[in-house]
Scaffold this motif. Sequence first.
Motif, short mmCIF file in Angstrom:
data_model
loop_
_atom_site.label_atom_id
_atom_site.label_comp_id
_atom_site.label_asym_id
_atom_site.label_seq_id
_atom_site.Cartn_x
_atom_site.Cartn_y
_atom_site.Cartn_z
N ARG A 97 0.83 -1.21 0.00
CA ARG A 97 0.00 0.00 0.00
C ARG A 97 0.87 1.26 0.00
O ARG A 97 0.60 2.21 -0.73
CB ARG A 97 -0.93 -0.01 1.23
N GLU A 98 1.92 1.25 0.80
CA GLU A 98 2.83 2.40 0.85
C GLU A 98 3.52 2.60 -0.50
O GLU A 98 3.66 3.73 -0.97
CB GLU A 98 3.86 2.19 1.94
N ALA A 99 3.94 1.50 -1.12
CA ALA A 99 4.58 1.60 -2.43
C ALA A 99 3.61 2.16 -3.47
O ALA A 99 4.00 2.99 -4.30
CB ALA A 99 5.11 0.24 -2.86
N LEU A 100 2.36 1.71 -3.43
CA LEU A 100 1.37 2.23 -4.37
C LEU A 100 1.10 3.72 -4.13
O LEU A 100 0.95 4.48 -5.09
CB LEU A 100 0.06 1.44 -4.26
N ASP A 101 1.07 4.13 -2.88
CA ASP A 101 0.86 5.54 -2.57
C ASP A 101 2.02 6.40 -3.07
O ASP A 101 1.83 7.54 -3.48
CB ASP A 101 0.69 5.75 -1.06
N ASN A 102 3.23 5.86 -3.05
CA ASN A 102 4.40 6.60 -3.51
C ASN A 102 4.50 6.69 -5.03
O ASN A 102 5.38 7.37 -5.55
CB ASN A 102 5.68 5.98 -2.94
N LEU A 103 3.63 6.00 -5.75
CA LEU A 103 3.65 6.05 -7.21
C LEU A 103 3.04 7.32 -7.78
O LEU A 103 3.34 7.69 -8.91
CB LEU A 103 2.89 4.85 -7.79
N THR A 104 2.21 8.00 -7.02
CA THR A 104 1.52 9.18 -7.53
C THR A 104 2.47 10.23 -8.09
O THR A 104 2.27 10.69 -9.22
CB THR A 104 0.60 9.77 -6.44
N PRO A 105 3.54 10.62 -7.37
CA PRO A 105 4.45 11.61 -7.95
C PRO A 105 5.20 11.09 -9.19
O PRO A 105 5.49 11.86 -10.11
CB PRO A 105 5.44 11.92 -6.83
N VAL A 106 5.48 9.80 -9.21
CA VAL A 106 6.17 9.22 -10.36
C VAL A 106 5.27 9.26 -11.58
O VAL A 106 5.70 9.64 -12.68
CB VAL A 106 6.62 7.78 -10.05
N ILE A 107 4.01 8.91 -11.40
CA ILE A 107 3.06 8.93 -12.51
C ILE A 107 2.87 10.36 -13.02
O ILE A 107 2.75 10.58 -14.22
CB ILE A 107 1.72 8.30 -12.08
N ALA A 108 2.88 11.32 -12.11
CA ALA A 108 2.70 12.72 -12.51
C ALA A 108 3.84 13.21 -13.39
O ALA A 108 3.66 14.14 -14.19
CB ALA A 108 2.57 13.59 -11.26
N LYS A 109 5.01 12.61 -13.28
CA LYS A 109 6.17 13.03 -14.08
C LYS A 109 6.22 12.43 -15.47
O LYS A 109 7.06 12.81 -16.27
CB LYS A 109 7.46 12.68 -13.33
N VAL A 110 5.35 11.48 -15.75
CA VAL A 110 5.35 10.82 -17.05
C VAL A 110 4.93 11.81 -18.12
O VAL A 110 3.93 12.50 -18.00
CB VAL A 110 4.41 9.58 -17.04
N ARG A 111 5.73 11.88 -19.17
CA ARG A 111 5.42 12.78 -20.28
C ARG A 111 5.02 11.97 -21.50
O ARG A 111 5.29 10.78 -21.60
CB ARG A 111 6.65 13.62 -20.62
N LYS A 112 4.39 12.65 -22.43
CA LYS A 112 4.04 11.99 -23.69
C LYS A 112 5.31 11.65 -24.44
O LYS A 112 6.28 12.42 -24.41
CB LYS A 112 3.15 12.90 -24.54
#
Length: 87
Positions: A25-40
């Motif tokens: 659960r903690e690892a999944l919560d920490n994915l939000t900033p990583v996903i936000a950095k994904v560019r096209k």
Amino acid sequence: MQIDAVNRKARQKYASFVSAMDMVREALDNLTPVIAKVRKPSGSSGWTVPTREELAGLKRTATEELERLRAKSKKYEAELVSREWRL
């Protein structure tokens, strides 16, 4: 007749299982900033990269599945407690 060592081992295994779910659960919560950095993707290199929306959907699905597993484990914990942690 209960064997205390067996009961203790059952409690330890369940505690390890709950701890593992917490770590996921903690690892999944920490994915939000990583996903936000994904560019096209720029250009066509032959590689396909999931979009930000696809990654967010995958994270949401994984979180929902983890919550279902947590709910099932709570039911199982109640059963174990009612049987005094006998296997």
